[in-house]
Design a protein around this motif. Structure first.
Motif, PDB file in Angstrom:
ATOM      1  N   UNK A   1     -62.684   7.601 -24.818  1.00 60.33           N
ATOM      2  CA  UNK A   1     -62.117   6.590 -25.711  1.00 60.33           C
ATOM      3  C   UNK A   1     -60.597   6.554 -25.629  1.00 60.33           C
ATOM      4  N   UNK A   2     -59.993   7.646 -25.181  1.00 63.48           N
ATOM      5  CA  UNK A   2     -58.535   7.742 -25.146  1.00 63.48           C
ATOM      6  C   UNK A   2     -57.971   7.896 -23.736  1.00 63.48           C
ATOM      7  N   UNK A   3     -58.822   7.768 -22.722  1.00 66.44           N
ATOM      8  CA  UNK A   3     -58.362   7.996 -21.354  1.00 66.44           C
ATOM      9  C   UNK A   3     -59.147   7.129 -20.375  1.00 66.44           C
ATOM     10  N   UNK A   4     -58.494   6.688 -19.319  1.00 65.80           N
ATOM     11  CA  UNK A   4     -59.171   5.946 -18.253  1.00 65.80           C
ATOM     12  C   UNK A   4     -59.885   6.886 -17.295  1.00 65.80           C
ATOM     13  N   UNK A   5     -59.706   8.179 -17.501  1.00 66.85           N
ATOM     14  CA  UNK A   5     -60.332   9.148 -16.617  1.00 66.85           C
ATOM     15  C   UNK A   5     -59.405   9.577 -15.502  1.00 66.85           C
ATOM     16  N   UNK A   6     -59.945  10.395 -14.604  1.00 66.64           N
ATOM     17  CA  UNK A   6     -59.153  10.907 -13.499  1.00 66.64           C
ATOM     18  C   UNK A   6     -58.792   9.847 -12.488  1.00 66.64           C
ATOM     19  N   UNK A   7     -57.963  10.234 -11.532  1.00 67.42           N
ATOM     20  CA  UNK A   7     -57.461   9.306 -10.531  1.00 67.42           C
ATOM     21  C   UNK A   7     -57.618   9.909  -9.142  1.00 67.42           C
ATOM     22  N   UNK A   8     -58.167   9.122  -8.228  1.00 69.16           N
ATOM     23  CA  UNK A   8     -58.211   9.457  -6.809  1.00 69.16           C
ATOM     24  C   UNK A   8     -57.188   8.585  -6.102  1.00 69.16           C
ATOM     25  N   UNK A   9     -56.294   9.201  -5.344  1.00 74.67           N
ATOM     26  CA  UNK A   9     -55.305   8.464  -4.566  1.00 74.67           C
ATOM     27  C   UNK A   9     -55.540   8.800  -3.106  1.00 74.67           C
ATOM     28  N   UNK A  10     -55.930   7.787  -2.335  1.00 76.01           N
ATOM     29  CA  UNK A  10     -56.306   7.995  -0.936  1.00 76.01           C
ATOM     30  C   UNK A  10     -55.540   7.027  -0.062  1.00 76.01           C
ATOM     31  N   UNK A  11     -54.823   7.550   0.924  1.00 76.23           N
ATOM     32  CA  UNK A  11     -54.047   6.652   1.769  1.00 76.23           C
ATOM     33  C   UNK A  11     -53.491   7.337   2.998  1.00 76.23           C
ATOM     34  N   UNK A  12     -52.581   6.634   3.651  1.00 78.58           N
ATOM     35  CA  UNK A  12     -52.040   7.054   4.936  1.00 78.58           C
ATOM     36  C   UNK A  12     -50.537   6.814   4.964  1.00 78.58           C
ATOM     37  N   UNK A  13     -49.813   7.716   5.632  1.00 75.95           N
ATOM     38  CA  UNK A  13     -48.375   7.509   5.801  1.00 75.95           C
ATOM     39  C   UNK A  13     -47.960   7.921   7.206  1.00 75.95           C
ATOM     40  N   UNK A  14     -46.723   7.589   7.576  1.00 78.33           N
ATOM     41  CA  UNK A  14     -46.223   8.033   8.871  1.00 78.33           C
ATOM     42  C   UNK A  14     -45.790   9.488   8.783  1.00 78.33           C
ATOM     43  N   UNK A  15     -45.329  10.029   9.887  1.00 77.06           N
ATOM     44  CA  UNK A  15     -45.106  11.470   9.984  1.00 77.06           C
ATOM     45  C   UNK A  15     -44.011  11.983   9.070  1.00 77.06           C
ATOM     46  N   UNK A  16     -43.039  11.139   8.716  1.00 77.94           N
ATOM     47  CA  UNK A  16     -41.962  11.611   7.841  1.00 77.94           C
ATOM     48  C   UNK A  16     -41.925  10.859   6.516  1.00 77.94           C
ATOM     49  N   UNK A  17     -42.990  10.134   6.219  1.00 79.43           N
ATOM     50  CA  UNK A  17     -43.138   9.538   4.901  1.00 79.43           C
ATOM     51  C   UNK A  17     -42.283   8.318   4.623  1.00 79.43           C
ATOM     52  N   UNK A  18     -41.892   7.586   5.659  1.00 76.49           N
ATOM     53  CA  UNK A  18     -41.097   6.374   5.429  1.00 76.49           C
ATOM     54  C   UNK A  18     -41.972   5.199   5.007  1.00 76.49           C
TER      55      UNK A  18
ATOM     56  N   UNK B   1     -64.831  24.332 -10.843  1.00 76.10           N
ATOM     57  CA  UNK B   1     -65.803  24.286 -11.944  1.00 76.10           C
ATOM     58  C   UNK B   1     -65.605  23.079 -12.844  1.00 76.10           C
ATOM     59  N   UNK B   2     -64.375  22.576 -12.956  1.00 78.43           N
ATOM     60  CA  UNK B   2     -64.113  21.429 -13.814  1.00 78.43           C
ATOM     61  C   UNK B   2     -63.836  20.189 -12.976  1.00 78.43           C
ATOM     62  N   UNK B   3     -63.902  19.035 -13.628  1.00 85.55           N
ATOM     63  CA  UNK B   3     -63.566  17.793 -12.956  1.00 85.55           C
ATOM     64  C   UNK B   3     -62.060  17.578 -13.032  1.00 85.55           C
ATOM     65  N   UNK B   4     -61.395  17.391 -11.914  1.00 87.20           N
ATOM     66  CA  UNK B   4     -59.934  17.271 -11.933  1.00 87.20           C
ATOM     67  C   UNK B   4     -59.448  15.934 -12.479  1.00 87.20           C
ATOM     68  N   UNK B   5     -58.230  15.956 -12.991  1.00 84.50           N
ATOM     69  CA  UNK B   5     -57.586  14.732 -13.462  1.00 84.50           C
ATOM     70  C   UNK B   5     -57.000  13.928 -12.303  1.00 84.50           C
ATOM     71  N   UNK B   6     -56.842  14.590 -11.164  1.00 85.13           N
ATOM     72  CA  UNK B   6     -56.254  13.920 -10.007  1.00 85.13           C
ATOM     73  C   UNK B   6     -56.803  14.535  -8.730  1.00 85.13           C
ATOM     74  N   UNK B   7     -57.155  13.686  -7.775  1.00 81.67           N
ATOM     75  CA  UNK B   7     -57.438  14.109  -6.405  1.00 81.67           C
ATOM     76  C   UNK B   7     -56.541  13.277  -5.498  1.00 81.67           C
ATOM     77  N   UNK B   8     -55.741  13.947  -4.713  1.00 82.95           N
ATOM     78  CA  UNK B   8     -54.905  13.258  -3.733  1.00 82.95           C
ATOM     79  C   UNK B   8     -55.429  13.585  -2.344  1.00 82.95           C
ATOM     80  N   UNK B   9     -55.772  12.554  -1.580  1.00 83.78           N
ATOM     81  CA  UNK B   9     -56.297  12.727  -0.221  1.00 83.78           C
ATOM     82  C   UNK B   9     -55.437  11.880   0.713  1.00 83.78           C
ATOM     83  N   UNK B  10     -54.406  12.465   1.264  1.00 81.99           N
ATOM     84  CA  UNK B  10     -53.473  11.732   2.118  1.00 81.99           C
ATOM     85  C   UNK B  10     -53.736  12.061   3.581  1.00 81.99           C
ATOM     86  N   UNK B  11     -53.909  11.022   4.389  1.00 82.60           N
ATOM     87  CA  UNK B  11     -54.120  11.176   5.831  1.00 82.60           C
ATOM     88  C   UNK B  11     -55.386  11.976   6.152  1.00 82.60           C
ATOM     89  N   UNK B  12     -56.365  11.914   5.263  1.00 77.59           N
ATOM     90  CA  UNK B  12     -57.615  12.647   5.460  1.00 77.59           C
ATOM     91  C   UNK B  12     -58.678  11.754   6.097  1.00 77.59           C
TER      92      UNK B  12
END
Length: 261
Positions: free
Chosen positions: A134-151, A98-109
């Motif tokens: 006026x006091x915030x840059x807004x929410x953040x979307x972090x979208x990316x890719x990593x290997x199977x064990x996060x190295x 119902x609300x707009x999130x402060x963070x969306x993380x989409x890893x390997x999607x």
């Protein structure tokens, strides 16, 4: 809205991304009245959502996490892990909150999507972020890719206005040269690692700086990385500093690496 992913995941796989989020976006989360974060496409097991809550609460004690999955069976399997501050919902890129999130993380999607589809997905997700004030840059979307064990991990950070930065993160002891990270470029960049494209030039220059910093290897891979990144700042808009470099990270403005055309 979206396509079911393979769902493969491992505990602690997204630790580098999570720690970066907590360090760089923690202040925004603390300022928010109801800091909600979304783990989009968490996969066949809910480990990444559980870990995200733990790491965010180190920076913002009132943070909440909602794991969102397009596969109803995965949502049902995750329900036993729900607790105060952690919930699971069926959904996709529409972000069924119902609300707009402060963070969306989409890893390997987006790895399985076509490059041409990325811009529309980014636009849809950015539109769901908490707006800038006026006091915030807004929410953040972090979208990316990593290997199977996060190295090795590469991600793009976006705000309501669009892409901001690209971060390269690695376990330094596993790195032969910085361009090894090319295989983990997010979908928007992975097919652009060819001559004539900015990301290719960046990785080429990073390898050259890494080679020039070889004498620092006697002090360890961290010192060599930090020297190479420091040299990169002469020609590339690096946005972070030694505190993050020591973690095996470097962040560059998106505009410098964005695909041509």
């Amino acid at each position: 809205m979206g396509t079911v992913t393979r769902g493969t995941t491992n505990p602690n796989r997204l630790r580098r991304m999570d720690r970066w989020i907590a360090a760089t976006h923690g202040a925004e989360l603390r300022r928010a009245a109801d800091p909600v974060a979304v783990d989009l496409g968490y996969g066949a097991a809910p480990w990444t959502a559980v870990e995200l809550l733990h790491r965010l609460r180190g920076a913002a004690p009132h943070a909440r996490v909602v794991g969102v999955e397009i596969d109803p069976a995965r949502v049902a399997a995750a329900e036993p892990y729900a607790r105060e501050g952690l919930a699971f919902r069926h959904g996709g890129f529409e972000i069924p909150l119902p609300q707009r999130p402060e963070l969306i993380r989409a890893a390997n999607v987006l790895r399985q999507y076509d490059e041409a589809e990325v811009a529309a997905v980014w636009e849809r997700l950015c539109a769901r972020l908490a707006p800038a004030t006026a006091h915030s840059r807004g929410g953040l979307l972090v979208e990316g890719t990593c290997d199977e064990i996060g190295r090795r991990h590469v991600w793009v950070a976006l705000g309501p206005e669009g892409p901001r930065t690209v971060t390269f993160a690695t376990r330094l002891g596993s790195l032969r040269q910085p361009s090894d990270l090319a295989e983990r470029l997010p979908k928007a960049l992975i097919h652009r690692n060819v001559p004539g494209e900015p990301v290719h030039a960046f990785l080429r220059d990073f390898d050259r700086a890494w080679a020039a910093a070889a004498p620092y290897a006697s002090y360890g891979a961290r010192q060599r990385w930090m020297r190479a990144v420091r040299d990169l700042t002469a020609d590339w808009p690096v946005t972070d500093g030694p505190v993050r470099w020591r973690q095996g990270e470097v962040t560059v403005r998106w505009a410098a690496l964005a695909p041509r055309g």
